[in-house]
Design a protein around this motif. Structure first.
Motif: not given
Length: 229
Positions: A172-177
């Protein structure tokens, strides 16, 4: 974001590890360790489902997947993953990821960056500050750290070493992608995780959505009265 090249990491060791969770769920994982990770930490990758078989020199074609593997980047959380703390959602997210990746085939990368990268003792210090009213991000800032110190360069190295250049990311964390793509990993799909709300972690989850940009749309109703982390 600008593409950042990384030095190549290599697979150090791989072995099969039988897993069993407290609720009785059991599976087998192919555990990979690595040499050459940029942060020098002892991260591991767990191949699950069709990716649990031994491969001498993994490449993207070795598993002959029809679709990109499902991949979860899971940051270590001793309190949640091991002790079952209710102040976060880490333990339930870990269990969910293992089950889903076992079913669909892919990798769980277990990253040694406790407390959003600040370490176990500092995370517990942050809990003390949260008990005075600060949210999880402001508590880190009050201790002199960044709100989130995690980086995923080593995770990208691990995926490159495993021959996985194109993944479906369970997060759910956009920073990872965003960080993976910055380091040359194609995120072809972003797959949301479940939202593991309990009576103690409502404020924590709300902060992740409001401050961290986590995609938890449609979840929020009345916040549990006892939420305090």
């Amino acid at each position: 974001m600008t593409r950042r090249d990384l030095p190549a990491a290599t697979i150090r060791t791989q072995l099969t590890l039988p897993l069993r969770f407290a609720d009785g769920f059991a599976t087998a994982a192919r555990v990979f360790t690595f040499d050459g990770l940029v942060d020098g930490r002892e991260h591991v990758a767990l191949g699950l489902g069709e990716h649990a078989l031994p491969v001498a020199r993994p490449t993207a074609g070795d598993w002959r997947a029809a679709a990109p593997p499902l991949v979860r980047l899971h940051s270590e959380c001793l309190t949640g993953d091991v002790l079952g703390s209710q102040r976060c959602d880490c333990g339930p997210q870990l269990a969910e990821a293992v089950r889903r990746i076992t079913r669909e085939g892919g990798f769980l990368l277990y990253l040694r960056q406790e407390g959003r990268g600040i370490g176990l003792y500092a995370k517990l210090d942050a809990y003390v500050l949260q008990d005075t009213g600060l949210d999880t991000y402001d508590a880190n800032l009050a201790l002199g750290y960044a709100a989130d110190e995690r980086t995923y360069a080593a995770a990208a190295q691990m995926l490159h070493a495993l021959g996985q250049e194109d993944v479906a990311l369970l997060s759910n964390n956009p920073d990872k992608g965003d960080q993976l793509e910055c380091h040359g990993i194609t995120v072809s799909e972003r797959v949301p995780t479940g939202v593991h709300l309990n009576a103690a972690n409502g404020r924590y989850l709300a902060a992740k959505a409001d401050r961290g940009g986590h995609t938890l749309d449609g979840v929020w109703g009345d916040e549990p009265e006892s939420a305090g982390s």
